[in-house]
Enzyme design. Structure first.
Site, short mmCIF file in Angstrom:
data_model
loop_
_atom_site.label_atom_id
_atom_site.label_comp_id
_atom_site.label_asym_id
_atom_site.label_seq_id
_atom_site.Cartn_x
_atom_site.Cartn_y
_atom_site.Cartn_z
N ASP A 27 55.38 94.61 52.08
CA ASP A 27 54.99 93.79 53.24
C ASP A 27 55.72 92.46 53.23
O ASP A 27 56.20 91.99 54.26
CB ASP A 27 53.48 93.52 53.22
CG ASP A 27 52.64 94.74 53.55
OD1 ASP A 27 53.18 95.72 54.10
OD2 ASP A 27 51.42 94.71 53.26
N LYS A 80 64.28 109.89 39.16
CA LYS A 80 65.62 109.93 39.73
C LYS A 80 65.94 111.30 40.33
O LYS A 80 66.66 111.41 41.32
CB LYS A 80 66.65 109.53 38.68
CG LYS A 80 66.59 108.05 38.31
CD LYS A 80 66.83 107.16 39.52
CE LYS A 80 66.85 105.69 39.17
NZ LYS A 80 67.14 104.80 40.32
N VAL A 138 70.24 94.55 53.36
CA VAL A 138 69.09 94.27 52.49
C VAL A 138 69.32 95.01 51.18
O VAL A 138 69.54 96.23 51.19
CB VAL A 138 67.77 94.72 53.15
CG1 VAL A 138 66.60 94.53 52.18
CG2 VAL A 138 67.53 93.97 54.44
N ASN A 198 67.78 99.95 45.81
CA ASN A 198 68.26 100.04 44.43
C ASN A 198 67.18 99.71 43.40
O ASN A 198 67.35 100.04 42.23
CB ASN A 198 69.45 99.09 44.26
CG ASN A 198 69.86 98.93 42.82
OD1 ASN A 198 70.56 99.77 42.26
ND2 ASN A 198 69.41 97.83 42.19
N TYR A 202 61.24 108.55 33.90
CA TYR A 202 62.40 107.95 34.59
C TYR A 202 63.31 109.03 35.16
O TYR A 202 63.68 108.99 36.34
CB TYR A 202 63.19 107.06 33.63
CG TYR A 202 64.48 106.58 34.25
CD1 TYR A 202 64.48 105.55 35.19
CD2 TYR A 202 65.70 107.18 33.92
CE1 TYR A 202 65.66 105.13 35.78
CE2 TYR A 202 66.88 106.77 34.51
CZ TYR A 202 66.86 105.74 35.44
OH TYR A 202 68.03 105.34 36.04
N ASP A 241 57.31 92.06 44.43
CA ASP A 241 57.14 93.26 43.62
C ASP A 241 57.05 94.47 44.53
O ASP A 241 56.01 94.74 45.14
CB ASP A 241 55.88 93.13 42.77
CG ASP A 241 55.67 94.31 41.84
OD1 ASP A 241 56.52 95.22 41.83
OD2 ASP A 241 54.64 94.32 41.12
#
Length: 260
Positions: free
Chosen positions: A68, A154, A8, A85, A150, A60
């Site tokens: 879900d 990370k 996935v 990712n 951001y 989203d």
């Protein structure tokens, strides 16, 4: 690798995520790929040419409903590899940013990622088998002036991946953190950073970054920093005061720093 293993990949419509999905297909995985844009359907058509099954899910992952939807598409199939990712960036000064966009960075990069890993990781742990790749970043080593939320997101993921790996040390589930530097993707355009030095300078190739990440995951390694320049950067960051790192980051990410 045995046939019919399932991977996935999230954030798979462009950039590193797309190339991670491509690398998985080349390695013989069947795929469920997810992104929050219709382009994921076109990617699925392209990747099917490599021979395996590819199921696209437009969803989203910044929302519980989005996670879900992805989990419903996977249903009860065992996941052999989760490549978490999905992520977005946001440039400019924190106080100049719209707070809804700030919240979306946090919800996409952190909350949605944790939700998905928690669900899939528990299923892997029950089977005592599975691999998880989390896309962190070398940005997590540096206080990101003009990219503050951001970089902080990370830093969270980099830290989280090592902690989760240790918790799963005696199980059959491995966790690997992919930590790329600036990569040639849509990231900087979408983050409105094309007037910055980091947005316009030469970058690493997305496929090479993804291939290094997949290989590290398959070997069960803890982490992979891609590129010699980035390896040096992370080493230096570990011994440099945060105040100085923040000043250095300003020179790369402040609007107007693009090379003429």
């Amino acid at each position: 690798m045995s046939a019919n293993q399932l991977a996935v990949v999230t954030g798979a419509s462009t950039g590193i995520g797309l190339e991670l999905a491509r690398c998985c297909a080349q390695a013989g995985f069947n795929l469920v790929i997810a992104a929050d844009e219709p382009a994921i359907e076109r990617v699925a058509v392209d990747l099917r040419r490599l021979g395996g099954s590819v199921e696209p899910v437009e969803t989203d992952l910044a929302t519980t409903e989005g996670v879900d939807k992805l989990c419903a598409a996977i249903a009860d199939r065992p996941i052999d590899a989760l490549l978490a990712n999905a992520g977005i960036g946001l440039g400019r000064a924190f106080l100049d940013q719209d707070f809804q966009r700030i919240r979306r960075v946090v919800d996409t990069n952190i909350t949605g990622t944790l939700d998905l890993i928690h669900r899939v990781g528990n299923a892997m742990l029950r089977r005592n088998s599975g691999r998880i790749l989390i896309t962190g970043s070398v940005a997590g080593f540096t206080p990101g002036s003009f990219q503050a939320v951001y970089n902080a997101s990370k830093a969270f993921l980099d830290s989280f991946s090592f902690a989760l790996r240790e918790e799963l040390r005696d199980s059959g589930v491995t966790v690997t953190c992919l930590m790329p530097g600036a990569t040639d993707t849509e990231f900087f355009r979408r983050a409105e950073m094309m007037d910055t030095k980091v947005g316009t300078e030469q970058k690493d190739g997305a496929y090479e970054v993804a291939k290094a990440g997949l290989d590290a995951m398959l070997r069960g390694e803890a982490d992979i920093v891609t590129g010699l320049k980035n390896k040096i950067q992370t080493t230096v960051a570990n011994i440099t005061p945060n105040e100085m790192l923040a000043k250095q980051h300003r020179k790369m990410a402040e609007p107007g720093t693009a090379k003429s």
